[in-house]
Design a protein around this motif. Structure first.
Motif, PDB file in Angstrom:
ATOM      1  N   VAL A 214     101.465  80.673  72.919  1.00 50.19           N
ATOM      2  CA  VAL A 214     102.185  81.412  71.711  1.00 50.19           C
ATOM      3  C   VAL A 214     102.027  80.781  70.429  1.00 50.19           C
ATOM      4  O   VAL A 214     101.577  81.196  69.427  1.00 50.19           O
ATOM      5  CB  VAL A 214     103.949  81.448  72.095  1.00 50.19           C
ATOM      6  CG1 VAL A 214     104.833  81.853  70.840  1.00 50.19           C
ATOM      7  CG2 VAL A 214     104.052  82.449  73.240  1.00 50.19           C
ATOM      8  N   THR A 215     102.321  79.499  70.611  1.00 50.88           N
ATOM      9  CA  THR A 215     102.179  78.712  69.308  1.00 50.88           C
ATOM     10  C   THR A 215     100.716  78.701  68.859  1.00 50.88           C
ATOM     11  O   THR A 215     100.441  78.918  67.483  1.00 50.88           O
ATOM     12  CB  THR A 215     102.254  77.203  69.683  1.00 50.88           C
ATOM     13  OG1 THR A 215     103.505  77.005  70.296  1.00 50.88           O
ATOM     14  CG2 THR A 215     102.091  76.132  68.416  1.00 50.88           C
ATOM     15  N   LYS A 216      99.719  78.735  69.759  1.00 47.78           N
ATOM     16  CA  LYS A 216      98.293  79.080  69.152  1.00 47.78           C
ATOM     17  C   LYS A 216      98.162  80.268  68.410  1.00 47.78           C
ATOM     18  O   LYS A 216      97.558  80.571  67.404  1.00 47.78           O
ATOM     19  CB  LYS A 216      97.462  78.742  70.545  1.00 47.78           C
ATOM     20  CG  LYS A 216      95.842  78.866  69.969  1.00 47.78           C
ATOM     21  CD  LYS A 216      94.979  78.454  71.223  1.00 47.78           C
ATOM     22  CE  LYS A 216      93.349  78.657  71.015  1.00 47.78           C
ATOM     23  NZ  LYS A 216      92.553  78.424  72.048  1.00 47.78           N
ATOM     24  N   ALA A 217      98.752  81.546  69.163  1.00 48.93           N
ATOM     25  CA  ALA A 217      98.611  82.659  68.434  1.00 48.93           C
ATOM     26  C   ALA A 217      99.537  82.720  67.273  1.00 48.93           C
ATOM     27  O   ALA A 217      98.695  83.575  66.330  1.00 48.93           O
ATOM     28  CB  ALA A 217      99.285  83.791  69.589  1.00 48.93           C
ATOM     29  N   ALA A 221      97.521  83.763  63.680  1.00 52.66           N
ATOM     30  CA  ALA A 221      98.105  85.028  62.754  1.00 52.66           C
ATOM     31  C   ALA A 221      98.481  84.597  61.612  1.00 52.66           C
ATOM     32  O   ALA A 221      98.201  85.314  60.594  1.00 52.66           O
ATOM     33  CB  ALA A 221      99.349  85.444  63.742  1.00 52.66           C
ATOM     34  N   ARG A 222      99.134  83.355  61.581  1.00 52.69           N
ATOM     35  CA  ARG A 222      99.392  82.808  60.258  1.00 52.69           C
ATOM     36  C   ARG A 222      98.214  82.502  59.374  1.00 52.69           C
ATOM     37  O   ARG A 222      98.247  82.584  58.191  1.00 52.69           O
ATOM     38  CB  ARG A 222     100.144  81.480  60.453  1.00 52.69           C
ATOM     39  CG  ARG A 222     100.882  81.017  59.226  1.00 52.69           C
ATOM     40  CD  ARG A 222     101.626  81.934  58.354  1.00 52.69           C
ATOM     41  NE  ARG A 222     102.146  81.171  57.438  1.00 52.69           N
ATOM     42  CZ  ARG A 222     102.755  81.807  56.209  1.00 52.69           C
ATOM     43  NH1 ARG A 222     102.691  83.356  56.250  1.00 52.69           N
ATOM     44  NH2 ARG A 222     102.973  81.116  54.984  1.00 52.69           N
ATOM     45  N   ALA A 223      97.351  82.081  60.066  1.00 54.40           N
ATOM     46  CA  ALA A 223      95.915  81.728  59.385  1.00 54.40           C
ATOM     47  C   ALA A 223      95.120  83.056  58.791  1.00 54.40           C
ATOM     48  O   ALA A 223      94.804  82.903  57.584  1.00 54.40           O
ATOM     49  CB  ALA A 223      94.988  80.959  60.493  1.00 54.40           C
ATOM     50  N   GLU A 227      94.664  83.763  54.941  1.00 59.45           N
ATOM     51  CA  GLU A 227      93.387  84.025  54.786  1.00 59.45           C
ATOM     52  C   GLU A 227      93.325  85.527  53.657  1.00 59.45           C
ATOM     53  O   GLU A 227      92.771  85.641  52.483  1.00 59.45           O
ATOM     54  CB  GLU A 227      92.655  84.184  55.649  1.00 59.45           C
ATOM     55  CG  GLU A 227      91.071  84.521  55.473  1.00 59.45           C
ATOM     56  CD  GLU A 227      90.258  84.781  56.530  1.00 59.45           C
ATOM     57  OE1 GLU A 227      88.726  85.044  56.380  1.00 59.45           O
ATOM     58  OE2 GLU A 227      90.426  84.610  57.837  1.00 59.45           O
ATOM     59  N   ALA A 228      94.112  86.406  54.343  1.00 57.85           N
ATOM     60  CA  ALA A 228      94.348  87.522  53.659  1.00 57.85           C
ATOM     61  C   ALA A 228      95.017  87.734  52.258  1.00 57.85           C
ATOM     62  O   ALA A 228      94.622  88.009  51.236  1.00 57.85           O
ATOM     63  CB  ALA A 228      94.903  88.666  54.598  1.00 57.85           C
TER      64      ALA A 228
END
Length: 277
Positions: A214-217, A221-223, A227-228
């Motif tokens: 979860v932390t990795k996902a 997602a945050r990255a 980026e967007a």
């Protein structure tokens, strides 16, 4: 006649030699010797002395008993004792002890036995009574789960009882064994506890793995969001900086000087109209 005298004197000397051999012994430093009188109905119980080294005595009126003073190891035959409620436990004890120096006379005066007889009778009874008395104060479960405490109490009783008899307690191994039915219950309980611990560890491991995923996902997602947002911000800046003049300059810098060969409409123009100042 002289020949007969020689025979008689030879027999006398032989008897004297045998008497001397049988009336002399030695007691080394690892033993304690006790000279006991044979005279009287008491067999000299009140007339005993400790002796060491070379000893001369009259075998007709006394004898020498020797007790070792170094460590003795006695492996007793197994016996059973009962815990509270009557559950029987098997004890297979091995005792290490030694005679206290200077106590040999008292030991003989009290028991009038050689050491092997004392071990097989007196000391065995002391060991049995110590285990029996202490076991009666423990429940079956506490006897199994608190074996160290049980053995400490047994050793304390043995230390006192043996000391009262002139012996010094060193250590003992109990060889305590519960009945088969109780042992089976203990094994099943231990297996259940181990399985529960294993399951808890597995659950904790899977939970930790899930949290890591979860932390990795969330990080990915945050990255992507960052980026967007960065790309949108960049596009916004590009839109603000793309003035008409800048666009014309970029077009001119990339034009190769050739006119297009395709027929354009009447109102079309291949050249960008430069703004008039």
């Amino acid at each position: 006649m002289s020949k007969m005298r020689l025979i008689i004197w030879g027999a006398v000397l032989l008897l004297a030699g045998l008497f001397l051999v049988n009336s002399c012994t030695t007691v080394d430093a690892s033993h304690e010797g006790i000279k006991v009188s044979k005279i009287g109905s008491d067999r000299g119980a009140s007339d005993i002395e400790n002796v060491t080294g070379w000893i001369f005595y009259n075998p007709l009126t006394s004898f020498i008993e020797q007790y070792p003073t170094f460590t003795q190891t006695k492996d007793f035959d197994p016996f059973q004792v009962s815990a509270k409620g009557g559950t029987l436990f098997k004890i297979d004890p091995t005792l290490n002890y030694h005679l206290v120096k200077g106590q040999g006379a008292n030991v003989y005066r009290k028991y009038r036995k050689e050491l092997p007889d004392i071990e097989n009778n007196i000391l065995r009874t002391i060991v049995y009574n110590s285990y029996r008395d202490v076991a009666n104060s423990f429940s079956p479960d506490s006897l199994v789960n608190n074996r160290a405490g049980f053995e400490e109490q047994v050793e304390a009783k043995l230390r006192k009882a043996l000391g009262d008899d002139g012996f010094s307690f060193e250590n003992i191994t109990s060889g305590l064994m519960p009945p088969e039915s109780l042992q089976a219950m203990i094994d099943a309980k231990n297996t259940a506890v181990q399985n529960a611990l294993r399951l808890n560890n597995q659950i904790a491991s899977e939970k930790a793995s899930a949290e890591i995923a979860v932390t990795k996902a969330n990080g990915i997602a945050r990255a992507k969001v960052i980026e967007a947002e960065a790309e949108a911000r960049a596009n916004e800046l590009k839109q603000k900086t793309l003035t008409p003049m800048l666009i014309q300059q970029q077009w001119i810098s990339k034009w190769n000087g050739q006119l297009p060969t395709t027929q354009l409409g009447a109102n079309s123009s291949t050249l960008i109209q430069m703004p008039v100042k």
